[in-house]
Scaffold this motif. Structure first.
Motif, mmCIF file in Angstrom:
data_model
loop_
_atom_site.group_PDB
_atom_site.id
_atom_site.type_symbol
_atom_site.label_atom_id
_atom_site.label_comp_id
_atom_site.label_asym_id
_atom_site.label_seq_id
_atom_site.Cartn_x
_atom_site.Cartn_y
_atom_site.Cartn_z
ATOM 1 N N GLY A 34 77.372 -140.041 -21.725
ATOM 2 C CA GLY A 34 78.430 -140.093 -22.733
ATOM 3 C C GLY A 34 79.607 -139.238 -22.278
ATOM 4 O O GLY A 34 79.425 -138.113 -21.797
ATOM 5 N N VAL A 35 80.793 -139.807 -22.403
ATOM 6 C CA VAL A 35 82.005 -139.071 -22.021
ATOM 7 C C VAL A 35 82.884 -138.990 -23.257
ATOM 8 O O VAL A 35 83.206 -140.016 -23.861
ATOM 9 N N SER A 36 83.255 -137.785 -23.660
ATOM 10 C CA SER A 36 84.100 -137.637 -24.840
ATOM 11 C C SER A 36 85.444 -137.041 -24.428
ATOM 12 O O SER A 36 85.524 -135.899 -23.989
ATOM 13 N N LEU A 37 86.492 -137.844 -24.568
ATOM 14 C CA LEU A 37 87.839 -137.392 -24.202
ATOM 15 C C LEU A 37 88.640 -137.149 -25.487
ATOM 16 O O LEU A 37 88.404 -137.793 -26.509
ATOM 17 N N PRO A 38 89.584 -136.205 -25.443
ATOM 18 C CA PRO A 38 90.236 -135.764 -26.685
ATOM 19 C C PRO A 38 91.090 -136.824 -27.373
ATOM 20 O O PRO A 38 91.174 -136.858 -28.589
ATOM 21 N N THR A 39 91.742 -137.654 -26.591
ATOM 22 C CA THR A 39 92.682 -138.628 -27.153
ATOM 23 C C THR A 39 92.871 -139.744 -26.146
ATOM 24 O O THR A 39 92.587 -139.575 -24.967
ATOM 25 N N GLN A 40 93.365 -140.867 -26.633
ATOM 26 C CA GLN A 40 93.642 -141.972 -25.711
ATOM 27 C C GLN A 40 95.146 -142.059 -25.454
ATOM 28 O O GLN A 40 95.602 -142.875 -24.667
ATOM 29 N N ASP A 41 95.888 -141.182 -26.124
ATOM 30 C CA ASP A 41 97.337 -141.320 -26.106
ATOM 31 C C ASP A 41 98.002 -140.816 -24.841
ATOM 32 O O ASP A 41 99.182 -141.050 -24.622
ATOM 33 N N LEU A 42 97.270 -140.070 -24.023
ATOM 34 C CA LEU A 42 97.894 -139.529 -22.821
ATOM 35 C C LEU A 42 97.577 -140.416 -21.627
ATOM 36 O O LEU A 42 96.465 -140.917 -21.501
ATOM 37 N N ALA A 43 98.572 -140.543 -20.744
ATOM 38 C CA ALA A 43 98.335 -141.331 -19.526
ATOM 39 C C ALA A 43 97.175 -140.716 -18.745
ATOM 40 O O ALA A 43 96.371 -141.411 -18.142
ATOM 41 N N ARG A 44 97.070 -139.384 -18.813
ATOM 42 C CA ARG A 44 96.040 -138.743 -17.995
ATOM 43 C C ARG A 44 94.624 -139.122 -18.439
ATOM 44 O O ARG A 44 93.728 -139.259 -17.625
ATOM 45 N N THR A 45 94.435 -139.321 -19.758
ATOM 46 C CA THR A 45 93.067 -139.605 -20.203
ATOM 47 C C THR A 45 92.625 -141.000 -19.744
ATOM 48 O O THR A 45 91.437 -141.271 -19.634
ATOM 49 N N GLN A 46 93.605 -141.856 -19.456
ATOM 50 C CA GLN A 46 93.213 -143.165 -18.899
ATOM 51 C C GLN A 46 92.682 -142.983 -17.481
ATOM 52 O O GLN A 46 91.740 -143.639 -17.050
ATOM 53 N N LYS A 47 93.297 -142.050 -16.755
ATOM 54 C CA LYS A 47 92.808 -141.728 -15.391
ATOM 55 C C LYS A 47 91.431 -141.065 -15.477
ATOM 56 O O LYS A 47 90.553 -141.309 -14.667
ATOM 57 N N ASP A 48 91.259 -140.172 -16.465
ATOM 58 C CA ASP A 48 89.954 -139.521 -16.637
ATOM 59 C C ASP A 48 88.891 -140.597 -16.852
ATOM 60 O O ASP A 48 87.827 -140.583 -16.236
ATOM 61 N N GLN A 49 89.206 -141.525 -17.735
ATOM 62 C CA GLN A 49 88.257 -142.598 -18.040
ATOM 63 C C GLN A 49 87.958 -143.425 -16.783
ATOM 64 O O GLN A 49 86.803 -143.710 -16.460
ATOM 65 N N GLU A 50 89.031 -143.771 -16.075
ATOM 66 C CA GLU A 50 88.878 -144.630 -14.889
ATOM 67 C C GLU A 50 87.981 -143.971 -13.838
ATOM 68 O O GLU A 50 87.021 -144.568 -13.353
ATOM 69 N N TYR A 51 88.280 -142.707 -13.519
ATOM 70 C CA TYR A 51 87.528 -142.073 -12.425
ATOM 71 C C TYR A 51 86.116 -141.661 -12.839
ATOM 72 O O TYR A 51 85.176 -141.784 -12.059
#
Ligand code: BGC
Length: 357
Positions: A34-51
């Protein structure tokens, strides 16, 4: 709550076994991270998700990514759901560093290892590892860029600077601020850098929720109150979102023309909107933090923990989370401006040029 979760997990196992016994299609045998990221609104969190998805999938895991939608309660309850669904390990990047204590305790009770990612979960004894950036290094990198480009170390000045720091509820922001102030303090003390608003302490320069519009309003009021007869030469803005907020404010009072150029502004994250702004000559720099390395470090550690092994860390430091020292691997930040943007982002394949369209 503890009992409910256990009961649910047992029910899931029984149902799974029954499905298999009936020869029906059982769910995948892969373990789930399970990966919990703070928000989807930042471009960076899309990179976090991708990698994170890429590396964990390559390691043979199924990946369940959930976003906290910029709300600590939503984040905690989505983590609780992941615990209930029987994830094998959790990677958490908290929206609010202090709000994960209870849910991490619940994971611990269910023997689920948890690591911190990007931002440290505070006040919990059940976190041993943290995949981090060199947080003070990021603040230092932003401040050093300002010092170098204004030429204050060579005796130029005095220059006017304002500080627009990050969210006081985000543990990282404290470190960014400290790293920056270590670099700026000697010049603030000798007068070659001056803060006309007098707003220097972290408590007064912070930007709640890293909200660009809050940074913009604060800058509006600084400019209308303290800059009626002077120009701002640099703004230490601590991420890309708040840099763009400050730049909008500056442009609204006439900065950005040939006789009134924009001041130096800093950022971090390499958000696409900021890269466009840098290439257009507005935001001056950002800090490149290679999220592929951050994600790989996290994937390696959670993989070891899920296998019951001690993670092998080549280099690590520790961060105190209020109750213990947590081992952290660090990604080293790099200053990025229009001169090295191609090399760091596009030639390297980190971003594709199509993203700029
Ligand atoms: C991250 C930054 C990000 C900020 C706002 C910080 O914890 O390290 O990359 O800009 O949060 O989300």
């Amino acid at each position: 709550m503890k009992k409910t979760v256990r009961r649910l997990m047992v029910t899931c196992m029984v149902l799974g076994m029954a499905a298999m016994a009936l020869g029906g299609c059982s769910s995948s045998k892969k373990k789930v991270i399970g990966v919990s990221l703070p928000t989807q609104d930042l471009a960076r969190t899309q990179k976090d998700q991708e990698y994170l998805t890429k590396y964990l999938t390559e390691m043979g895991y199924e990946v369940n990514v959930q976003f906290g939608k910029g709300d600590a309660n939503i984040q905690a309850s989505s983590i609780e759901n992941m615990i209930t669904s029987g994830v094998a390990g959790l990677i958490i990047s908290p929206f609010d560093s202090s709000s994960m204590t209870k849910v991490i305790e619940l994971a611990h009770e269910n023997n689920i290892p948890v690591i911190s990612y990007d931002s440290l979960c505070l006040n919990t004894e059940y976190i041993d590892y943290y995949s981090a950036d060199d947080l003070e290094g990021i603040g230092a990198c932003q401040a050093q860029y300002i010092v170098d480009h204004l030429g204050v170390a060579e005796g130029k000045g005095p220059f006017n600077i304002e500080i627009v720091a990050g969210d006081p509820a985000d543990n990282n922001a404290t470190y960014f601020y400290k790293g920056a102030m270590d670099v700026l303090s000697p010049y603030l003390e000798d007068g070659s850098l001056v803060v006309p608003s007098g707003q220097i302490e972290f408590a007064v320069c912070g930007t709640p929720e890293w909200d660009g519009s809050k940074a913009q309003s604060r800058m509006d009021s600084i400019l209308s109150t303290y800059y009626t007869d002077k120009r701002v030469d640099a703004v230490l803005t601590q991420n890309d979102g708040i840099a763009l907020g400050a730049i909008s404010s500056l442009k609204s009072v006439g900065y950005g023309s040939s006789d009134m150029p924009l001041p130096i502004t800093t950022g971090q994250d390499c958000d696409i909107a900021s890269i466009k702004s840098i290439l257009a000559g507005e935001q001056t720099m950002t800090v490149f933090k290679d999220i592929s390395v951050l994600a790989k470090n996290a994937a390696d550690v959670i993989d070891s923990l899920v296998k019951g092994e001690e993670p092998k860390l080549e280099n690590y430091t520790t961060f105190n989370n209020g109750v213990k020292d947590v081992k952290a691997t660090l990604v080293i930040p790099k200053a990025l401006d229009k001169d090295n943007c191609d090399e760091l982002l596009f030639d390297s394949g980190y971003y594709s040029k199509d993203m700029l369209k």
